[in-house]
Design a protein around this motif. Sequence first.
Motif, mmCIF file in Angstrom:
data_model
loop_
_atom_site.group_PDB
_atom_site.id
_atom_site.type_symbol
_atom_site.label_atom_id
_atom_site.label_comp_id
_atom_site.label_asym_id
_atom_site.label_seq_id
_atom_site.Cartn_x
_atom_site.Cartn_y
_atom_site.Cartn_z
ATOM 1 N N GLY A 105 0.814 -1.221 0.000
ATOM 2 C CA GLY A 105 0.000 0.000 0.000
ATOM 3 C C GLY A 105 0.841 1.262 0.000
ATOM 4 N N SER A 106 2.108 1.141 0.344
ATOM 5 C CA SER A 106 2.985 2.310 0.336
ATOM 6 C C SER A 106 3.663 2.487 -1.022
ATOM 7 N N SER A 174 6.554 4.215 4.569
ATOM 8 C CA SER A 174 6.266 2.953 5.251
ATOM 9 C C SER A 174 5.423 3.253 6.481
ATOM 10 N N LYS A 175 4.225 2.685 6.485
ATOM 11 C CA LYS A 175 3.321 2.933 7.615
ATOM 12 C C LYS A 175 3.955 2.403 8.908
ATOM 13 N N SER A 176 4.416 1.177 8.866
ATOM 14 C CA SER A 176 5.028 0.584 10.060
ATOM 15 C C SER A 176 6.407 1.164 10.305
ATOM 16 N N THR A 179 9.578 -1.816 7.373
ATOM 17 C CA THR A 179 9.413 -2.955 6.460
ATOM 18 C C THR A 179 10.739 -3.237 5.741
ATOM 19 N N GLN A 318 -3.696 -6.289 -4.360
ATOM 20 C CA GLN A 318 -3.484 -6.164 -2.910
ATOM 21 C C GLN A 318 -4.797 -5.898 -2.188
ATOM 22 N N GLU A 322 -5.703 -8.814 0.443
ATOM 23 C CA GLU A 322 -5.531 -8.537 1.876
ATOM 24 C C GLU A 322 -6.864 -8.244 2.566
ATOM 25 N N LYS A 462 6.385 -13.274 8.068
ATOM 26 C CA LYS A 462 7.229 -12.225 8.679
ATOM 27 C C LYS A 462 7.948 -12.772 9.904
HETATM 28 O O1 LIG Z 1 3.707 0.562 4.732
HETATM 29 P P1 LIG Z 1 4.418 -0.589 5.312
HETATM 30 O O2 LIG Z 1 4.260 -0.676 6.795
HETATM 31 O O3 LIG Z 1 5.883 -0.590 4.921
HETATM 32 O O4 LIG Z 1 3.785 -1.917 4.770
HETATM 33 C C1 LIG Z 1 3.758 -2.248 3.414
HETATM 34 C C2 LIG Z 1 2.746 -3.331 3.153
HETATM 35 O O5 LIG Z 1 3.056 -4.479 3.917
HETATM 36 C C3 LIG Z 1 1.860 -5.085 4.421
HETATM 37 O O6 LIG Z 1 1.799 -4.815 5.767
HETATM 38 C C4 LIG Z 1 1.840 -6.560 4.182
HETATM 39 O O7 LIG Z 1 2.990 -7.134 4.611
HETATM 40 C C5 LIG Z 1 0.754 -4.364 3.677
HETATM 41 O O8 LIG Z 1 -0.456 -4.440 4.317
HETATM 42 C C6 LIG Z 1 1.334 -2.995 3.545
HETATM 43 O O9 LIG Z 1 0.666 -2.202 2.596
#
Ligand SMILES: O=P(O)(O)OC[C@H]1O[C@](O)(CO)[C@@H](O)[C@@H]1O
Length: 478
Positions: A105-106, A174-176, A179, A318, A322, A462
């Motif tokens: 999604g990013s 990256s939301k998290s 990644t 996606q 998902e 993961k």
């Molecule tokens: O934006 P992020 O945290 O890097 O994640 C990228 C992608 O990885 C996922 O978490 C799947 O692993 C997706 O849902 C997300 O869009």
Amino acid sequence: MLRLQSGFELDYANIYNESCIQERDVNNFERAIQNVWRHTNILRSTGFEEGHVSKDGLPEPVLFYQLPYISEDGINTPAMLKRLYELRDYARHNIDTVVSVGIGGSYLGSKVIFDVQCGAFWNNLSSEERNGYPRMYFAGFNVDGDYLAGLIRTLEYQAQTKGSDYKVMLVITSKSGSTIEPMANFMILEKALQDRNINYEVVAVTDMSDDEHPTVLRSMAIENHWKTYSIPYGVGGRFSVFTEVGFVTAALVGFDIEGFLAGAASMDAACQEEDIFKNPALLSALLKYIASERYGRIIEVFMPYGEALHSLSDWYVQLLSESLGKMSNTCLPYGRTPVAAVGTMDMHAQVQEHQEGRLNKVVQFIKVKDWKHNLVVPNTHSQYERLQALGNVGICDILNIALDANREALSSDNRFNMTITVPTLNAFHLGEIMFMHCWAVYFESIFAGVDAFDQPGVEVYKRLIGPKLARAKDTHNS
Ligand SMILES: O=P(O)(O)OC[C@H]1O[C@](O)(CO)[C@@H](O)[C@@H]1O
């Protein structure tokens, strides 16, 4: 045919008829549709979806439905737009090349925006032809040394050619915030620019909502004084094209953000229609759900026609996977396997199977009525009958004739297909198409009893990658 005032059309005649899904199938869903409205009303009034919790098991809002609207107290605000326009103006005067780093999604929505706005040859144009907007490359959607080495060589060449005022902008999304793919790519790219004395700056797009536990990317941005943009709390990556994730790309290439949101807002209104035959997302969701559960159509081929929409198929892959591919609340696995396709290319690759293979798929066509450049095939080589047939015909007319022929051929054997048509390919209609599919997966998730907003399945691999990486690092260092 469902037609909206904007010119958006959903043609469902090739899936809903005497030989495919029938009226009585749809009539059976009256109570299920009421349940959809019950969920939707709760969602829209509280910002929470019944049963949805975060990865850590905590209640988590679901706010994608607010995204089309720009308001002072909303997620997308006038101040946000102002900052994006400042970024746009700054980049036009100061940046030669953007490298946008992200995955899932990013990345996927941004790639659609880029392709629709810029097309395939943007990076070969001069700065004047690009109206001052920078070139843009993507990275981080894979971990591939050969790809990255080629990109670094390209940046090096551009720097050598332009001289010391050449400047790169690395946009890391990256939301998290940690990644593996984007972070590994980012670190290699940043170091490569430093080693080559190439001027660069970084823009970070990440979750900014938790001050106590900032993402790694946010901490890096604070430490290094990078510009930051945010992925709002309550919006999953696959819906984030309607946030600063998509808008930073949009601003950097001059895509019409407000038009895009206006298209999404117009679709949002249509998606509140109670009459299913006036609500494109609900109708599409219902027909695809019935196609799957009653007729075994458990695959969806997503097939826009035209190269600019090629990446829309990847974005949809996606969104569908998902959102719907998971265990239902009655412990039954659900999901429809997405197949990314594009016309006419895949007419010469996949269509044999669509036409005569297993009766397990729905084909979703996307058609653009009028393209910008309807180049006419010249009447050269007209001594050859086969080529004479093409002479003086517009290339985009050939594209749409091929699409119509494909639909007709599939329908002649009652093979389930639907077509979305938009008058032209612009930001507004792209916003309509993408937002419709966001609602469609949500509505279908209610029919199927799955949570559209989590993705627990991706955690399994993961968890395995971490220890493997640690072992690889030990081996490398010893
Ligand atoms: O934006 P992020 O945290 O890097 O994640 C990228 C992608 O990885 C996922 O978490 C799947 O692993 C997706 O849902 C997300 O869009």
